[in-house]
Design an enzyme around this catalytic site. Structure first.
Site, PDB file in Angstrom:
ATOM      1  N   HIS A  82       0.843  -1.205   0.000  1.00  0.00           N
ATOM      2  CA  HIS A  82       0.000   0.000   0.000  1.00  0.00           C
ATOM      3  C   HIS A  82       0.871   1.244   0.000  1.00  0.00           C
ATOM      4  O   HIS A  82       1.931   1.236   0.636  1.00  0.00           O
ATOM      5  CB  HIS A  82      -0.920   0.012   1.240  1.00  0.00           C
ATOM      6  CG  HIS A  82      -2.055   0.960   1.099  1.00  0.00           C
ATOM      7  ND1 HIS A  82      -1.946   2.285   1.432  1.00  0.00           N
ATOM      8  CD2 HIS A  82      -3.303   0.778   0.605  1.00  0.00           C
ATOM      9  CE1 HIS A  82      -3.098   2.881   1.169  1.00  0.00           C
ATOM     10  NE2 HIS A  82      -3.943   1.990   0.663  1.00  0.00           N
TER      11      HIS A  82
ATOM     12  N   ASP B 211      -7.920  -5.441   0.084  1.00  0.00           N
ATOM     13  CA  ASP B 211      -8.444  -6.305  -0.974  1.00  0.00           C
ATOM     14  C   ASP B 211      -8.084  -7.775  -0.796  1.00  0.00           C
ATOM     15  O   ASP B 211      -8.571  -8.619  -1.538  1.00  0.00           O
ATOM     16  CB  ASP B 211      -7.908  -5.831  -2.339  1.00  0.00           C
ATOM     17  CG  ASP B 211      -8.456  -4.473  -2.710  1.00  0.00           C
ATOM     18  OD1 ASP B 211      -9.658  -4.257  -2.501  1.00  0.00           O
ATOM     19  OD2 ASP B 211      -7.679  -3.615  -3.172  1.00  0.00           O
TER      20      ASP B 211
HETATM   21  N1  CMC Z   1       4.160  -7.655  -4.964  1.00  0.00           N
HETATM   22  C1  CMC Z   1       5.486  -7.582  -5.187  1.00  0.00           C
HETATM   23  N2  CMC Z   1       6.225  -6.458  -5.032  1.00  0.00           N
HETATM   24  C2  CMC Z   1       5.561  -5.350  -4.657  1.00  0.00           C
HETATM   25  C3  CMC Z   1       4.188  -5.340  -4.404  1.00  0.00           C
HETATM   26  C4  CMC Z   1       3.477  -6.549  -4.571  1.00  0.00           C
HETATM   27  N3  CMC Z   1       2.163  -6.603  -4.345  1.00  0.00           N
HETATM   28  N4  CMC Z   1       3.800  -4.087  -4.041  1.00  0.00           N
HETATM   29  C5  CMC Z   1       4.920  -3.335  -4.064  1.00  0.00           C
HETATM   30  N5  CMC Z   1       5.983  -4.096  -4.430  1.00  0.00           N
HETATM   31  C6  CMC Z   1       7.383  -3.665  -4.504  1.00  0.00           C
HETATM   32  C7  CMC Z   1       7.668  -2.843  -5.752  1.00  0.00           C
HETATM   33  O1  CMC Z   1       8.053  -3.676  -6.831  1.00  0.00           O
HETATM   34  C8  CMC Z   1       8.765  -1.942  -5.258  1.00  0.00           C
HETATM   35  O2  CMC Z   1       9.967  -2.671  -5.238  1.00  0.00           O
HETATM   36  P1  CMC Z   1      11.394  -1.948  -5.508  1.00  0.00           P
HETATM   37  O3  CMC Z   1      11.577  -1.013  -4.351  1.00  0.00           O
HETATM   38  O4  CMC Z   1      12.367  -3.076  -5.554  1.00  0.00           O
HETATM   39  O5  CMC Z   1      11.255  -1.241  -6.821  1.00  0.00           O
HETATM   40  C9  CMC Z   1       8.383  -1.644  -3.808  1.00  0.00           C
HETATM   41  O6  CMC Z   1       7.619  -2.782  -3.402  1.00  0.00           O
HETATM   42  C10 CMC Z   1       7.551  -0.381  -3.618  1.00  0.00           C
HETATM   43  O7  CMC Z   1       6.426  -0.459  -4.465  1.00  0.00           O
HETATM   44  P2  CMC Z   1       5.824   0.750  -5.286  1.00  0.00           P
HETATM   45  O8  CMC Z   1       5.271   0.240  -6.586  1.00  0.00           O
HETATM   46  O9  CMC Z   1       6.811   1.859  -5.358  1.00  0.00           O
HETATM   47  O10 CMC Z   1       4.656   1.170  -4.320  1.00  0.00           O
HETATM   48  P3  CMC Z   1       3.437   2.117  -4.665  1.00  0.00           P
HETATM   49  O11 CMC Z   1       3.141   2.844  -3.433  1.00  0.00           O
HETATM   50  O12 CMC Z   1       3.703   2.907  -5.898  1.00  0.00           O
HETATM   51  O13 CMC Z   1       2.264   1.094  -5.022  1.00  0.00           O
HETATM   52  C11 CMC Z   1       0.521  -0.478  -4.749  1.00  0.00           C
HETATM   53  C12 CMC Z   1       1.321   0.674  -4.111  1.00  0.00           C
HETATM   54  C13 CMC Z   1      -0.667  -0.781  -3.872  1.00  0.00           C
HETATM   55  C14 CMC Z   1       0.018  -0.052  -6.127  1.00  0.00           C
HETATM   56  C15 CMC Z   1       1.449  -1.733  -4.868  1.00  0.00           C
HETATM   57  O14 CMC Z   1       1.839  -2.161  -3.587  1.00  0.00           O
HETATM   58  C16 CMC Z   1       0.788  -2.867  -5.639  1.00  0.00           C
HETATM   59  O15 CMC Z   1       0.863  -2.909  -6.876  1.00  0.00           O
HETATM   60  N6  CMC Z   1       0.104  -3.835  -4.918  1.00  0.00           N
HETATM   61  C17 CMC Z   1      -0.635  -4.879  -5.602  1.00  0.00           C
HETATM   62  C18 CMC Z   1      -1.992  -4.351  -6.060  1.00  0.00           C
HETATM   63  C19 CMC Z   1      -2.937  -4.133  -4.900  1.00  0.00           C
HETATM   64  O16 CMC Z   1      -3.079  -4.978  -4.026  1.00  0.00           O
HETATM   65  N7  CMC Z   1      -3.640  -2.989  -4.901  1.00  0.00           N
HETATM   66  C20 CMC Z   1      -4.613  -2.629  -3.871  1.00  0.00           C
HETATM   67  C21 CMC Z   1      -4.147  -1.500  -3.001  1.00  0.00           C
HETATM   68  S1  CMC Z   1      -5.151  -1.228  -1.530  1.00  0.00           S
HETATM   69  C22 CMC Z   1      -6.724  -0.764  -2.051  1.00  0.00           C
HETATM   70  C23 CMC Z   1      -6.808   0.298  -3.076  1.00  0.00           C
HETATM   71  O17 CMC Z   1      -6.099   1.302  -3.025  1.00  0.00           O
HETATM   72  O18 CMC Z   1      -7.638   0.172  -3.935  1.00  0.00           O
END
Ligand code: CMC
Length: 393
Positions: free
Chosen positions: A270, A327
């Site tokens: 998140h 989720d």
């Molecule tokens: N699986 C594997 N790696 C992950 C995941 C995951 N679910 N989430 C984040 N990472 C890694 C990402 O690859 C990055 O790694 P590195 O530092 O090596 O590049 C690091 O963690 C930070 O991630 P980010 O993409 O910079 O984080 P963000 O804040 O931009 O994205 C997120 C947040 C929720 C989009 C992301 O965690 C994600 O894609 N999660 C899976 C989708 C999901 O469950 N979404 C629902 C979110 S909660 C409800 C809502 O908002 O609707």
């Protein structure tokens, strides 16, 4: 470009002041209008929480009764809107239908200019919160080819919702108190989450003084994305896939860690929570309780529990503070309630409706609000000489 601060994904940019929702991502705290989410889930209903978000106070008994009455009075959809459903292919995604229908409301209901909307905001809010549920149930009935079920005036919000979804003239569907309560709590947990992607979309579109129906329709489109609300459907699809592949979770964990792959574990991570999502904690409890007796759903619950356990021990996820989010367990509860997978994100949208409206209302009442207009760092060509088509190679 010296004066432009780069903040990709707006991770550190405050776009407004707001007194609706408080999140402490490090501690895993979520409060609506100052009330802890745990208290609201234990003692309130979704109707009551909607009132709280819209009016900044919990309703008195009389206010709650009046609000419920209004929600019932506004629950019917304009009959002409039913024709619109016939133009969708039968397998259309219900999120697509939902966004289209909410947008179409701008044409079916009057007073859509900003001044009238501000004046009639309570009526529009009631209309949207009530009708989005009817709209969703019609989309579902259309997808299975069944006649629509009209709302009943003696039923409460979630009761009506479940009945419109699952009752038919040829079944014996009966409302269950535990199902009504579980649905109410899940909707409460989705009701607001400050400046997330869809709420920021509603604010951005609304900041151009687009009407509320159009602004919310844009928010529904944002929510549909698998990185946002679409993740609840993606989680269930992922768990089902793992089950089909013999329950081997490690393969998926390795894939999620592989930087050459775009695969992510849906339902983990998140932007704001760097701790266990407090919503996921509550949903997990409901899930465990509901699924205890439901043998049919045990295999997927078992995979989810094993996946969580493995993730919480894995350095990759620990070092990045990736925990289960809202989720991760919600889809299992929705399945136990009888909802098909493609309705999960629709449920998120129904829950989020009062939050979207509260933010729109807060924005249009803010004398300092301005049209949203971010800047960029331009990386294209400085200037090119124009060539007529015959001279281009
Ligand atoms: N699986 C594997 N790696 C992950 C995941 C995951 N679910 N989430 C984040 N990472 C890694 C990402 O690859 C990055 O790694 P590195 O530092 O090596 O590049 C690091 O963690 C930070 O991630 P980010 O993409 O910079 O984080 P963000 O804040 O931009 O994205 C997120 C947040 C929720 C989009 C992301 O965690 C994600 O894609 N999660 C899976 C989708 C999901 O469950 N979404 C629902 C979110 S909660 C409800 C809502 O908002 O609707």
């Amino acid at each position: 470009t010296g004066y432009i601060t780069m903040d990709q994904g707006y991770a550190n940019t405050g776009s407004c002041v707001s007194n609706i929702t408080f999140i402490d991502g490090e501690e895993g705290v979520l409060r609506y209008r100052g009330y802890n989410i745990e208290d609201l889930c234990e003692h309130s209903t979704f109707t009551e929480v909607s009132y709280l978000l819209l009016h900044n106070r919990l309703p008195t008994l009389e206010q709650r009764e009046n609000f419920s009455l209004l929600l019932n009075q506004h629950s019917l959809l304009h009959e002409d809107m039913r024709h619109l459903y016939n133009f969708f292919p039968r397998d259309a995604h219900p999120m697509n239908i939902l966004g289209t229908m909410v947008n179409a409301m701008s044409s079916f209901y009057t007073n859509v200019d900003l001044l009238s909307m501000r004046e009639h905001i309570d009526m529009t809010a009631t209309r949207l919160i009530s009708k989005i549920r009817t709209t969703a149930c019609y989309a579902y009935k259309k997808s299975i080819g069944h006649p629509v079920v009209y709302p009943k005036k003696d039923l409460k919000y979630c009761e009506n919702f479940l009945r419109m979804m699952f009752w038919s003239p040829v079944n014996n569907y009966e409302l269950r108190d535990d199902h009504v309560r579980a649905l109410s709590v899940l909707l409460i947990l989705h009701a607001d989450h400050e400046q997330n992607c869809s709420t920021s979309t509603v604010r951005l579109v609304g900041s151009a003084h687009a009407n509320l129906y159009a602004s919310i329709s844009a928010g529904i489109s944002a929510l549909w994305g698998p990185l946002h609300g679409g993740a609840n459907q993606a989680v269930m699809d992922m768990l089902a896939k793992i089950e089909r592949h013999g329950g081997k979770i490690q393969k998926y964990i390795d894939m999620a860690k592989d930087k050459d792959s775009s695969f992510r574990l849906s339902g983990f991570g998140h932007r704001v929570y760097k701790n266990y999502d407090p919503r996921a904690k509550i949903i997990k409890k409901i899930c465990m309780k509901m699924l205890e007796e439901e043998a049919a759903h045990q295999p997927l619950l078992d995979i989810a529990l094993r996946l969580e356990e493995a993730v919480l021990k894995d350095d990759y996820f620990l070092s990045r503070k990736l925990y289960p989010n809202v989720d991760f367990y919600s889809g299992l509860v929705y399945t136990a309630l009888g909802f098909p997978t493609n309705m999960f994100t629709v449920l998120f949208a129904i829950g989020r409706m009062p939050g979207w409206i509260a933010h729109w209302k807060e924005m249009v009442r803010d004398p300092k609000a301005r049209i949203g207009r971010p800047r960029q760092i331009y990386t294209g060509m400085r200037e090119r000489q124009y060539l007529p088509i015959e001279q281009r190679t």
